[in-house]
Design a protein around this motif. Sequence first.
Motif, short mmCIF file in Angstrom:
data_model
loop_
_atom_site.label_atom_id
_atom_site.label_comp_id
_atom_site.label_asym_id
_atom_site.label_seq_id
_atom_site.Cartn_x
_atom_site.Cartn_y
_atom_site.Cartn_z
N ALA A 55 1.31 3.70 -3.12
CA ALA A 55 0.96 4.99 -3.12
C ALA A 55 2.44 6.10 -3.32
CB ALA A 55 0.79 5.53 -1.76
N GLU A 60 -9.47 3.53 -3.89
CA GLU A 60 -10.40 4.39 -4.60
C GLU A 60 -10.07 4.25 -6.13
OE1 GLU A 60 -11.83 6.13 -1.75
OE2 GLU A 60 -13.73 7.10 -2.77
N SER A 96 -6.92 7.52 -5.31
CA SER A 96 -7.43 9.33 -4.24
C SER A 96 -7.19 8.03 -2.82
CB SER A 96 -8.65 9.66 -4.43
OG SER A 96 -9.48 8.63 -4.60
N ALA A 97 -7.40 6.69 -2.37
CA ALA A 97 -7.28 6.44 -1.54
C ALA A 97 -6.62 5.02 -1.31
CB ALA A 97 -7.98 6.03 -0.66
N ILE A 98 -5.92 3.93 -0.44
CA ILE A 98 -5.65 2.89 -0.85
C ILE A 98 -5.57 2.18 0.96
CG2 ILE A 98 -3.31 1.22 -1.56
CD1 ILE A 98 -2.15 3.19 -3.37
N LEU A 99 -6.55 0.99 0.79
CA LEU A 99 -6.45 0.78 2.03
C LEU A 99 -6.70 -0.96 2.51
CD1 LEU A 99 -8.98 1.19 4.34
CD2 LEU A 99 -10.47 -0.33 3.64
N ALA A 125 0.87 -1.12 0.02
CA ALA A 125 0.23 0.47 -0.38
C ALA A 125 0.90 1.36 0.07
CB ALA A 125 -1.07 -0.01 1.30
#
Lengths: 147, 61
Positions: free
Chosen positions: A20, A46, A31-34, A16
Motif C-alpha cells: 500500500a 483490487e 484501490s484496496a488490498i485485502l 499488504a
Amino acid sequence: MFYAMRVLIGQEKNVASLLAQSVKHEDTGISAILSPESMKGYIFVESDKTLDMRHPALKVPNLRGLVEGDVDFDELKSFLSPDQSIVNIEKGSIVELTSGPFKDEKAKVVRIDEAKEDVVLELIEAAVPIPVTVKGDQIRLIQKEAE
Amino acid sequence: MAERACPRCRCVTFDKVCPLCKTETSSDWTGLIVVLNPDESDLAKELNISFPGRYALKVRK
C-alpha cells in the motif's frame, strides 16, 4: 478486478501494508488490498487495471508473485464478514484443542463467553479438573453434547 | 508495540483511542484491508469504508 498474490506465510499483513505504501503515489490502479486471516500465504488486490508485476512499485519484500487469472467478487465476500468461531459449540460439548500447550487434548466445555469468543474448558484426561480458557478458534468440535 | 483496532469503525492504529471516532481500541483483531481509493473500490463499498486507511475485518472487544 481482483487478483490473488502469493506472499510468504505469516507476512500477509506486512506485505499488504508495504504494498500500500509502495503503490500510494504510483499509477497502478490499485484501490484496496485485502489480507483475510483464514487465507494463509495469499493477499487479494483490487485494481481497475491489469497488474504488471514488472512495475517497480510492486517489488515488495516477501511478495512471491501474482496468481494467474482474476478472482470473483462473490468469492471474496465470505472473507469480509468472518463467522463467529463458537457458533456450534454448546455447554457440555466435547472439543479437541487445535493449538497451544494442550494441543490434541480432548476437553469438555464448561462455559462460553460469546462477546469475547472465549471458551472455558475442562480437560478430560487430566487427573485434576482445572478450567482452561482458550479462544474459540483454537478448538474443534468433536461431539455436540455429552450424555 | 502491537497495533490495535477500533471495535466501532475497525480502523487500525497504535493508539489506545481511535483517531476517527474516539472509541477505546482493542488489541484483539484479525484480518486486514488497506483502502487506498474508497471511491473506486468495491471492497470498501461493501464494508462501508469511506476514508483511505488500514482497517481490521474483525475486532473483539
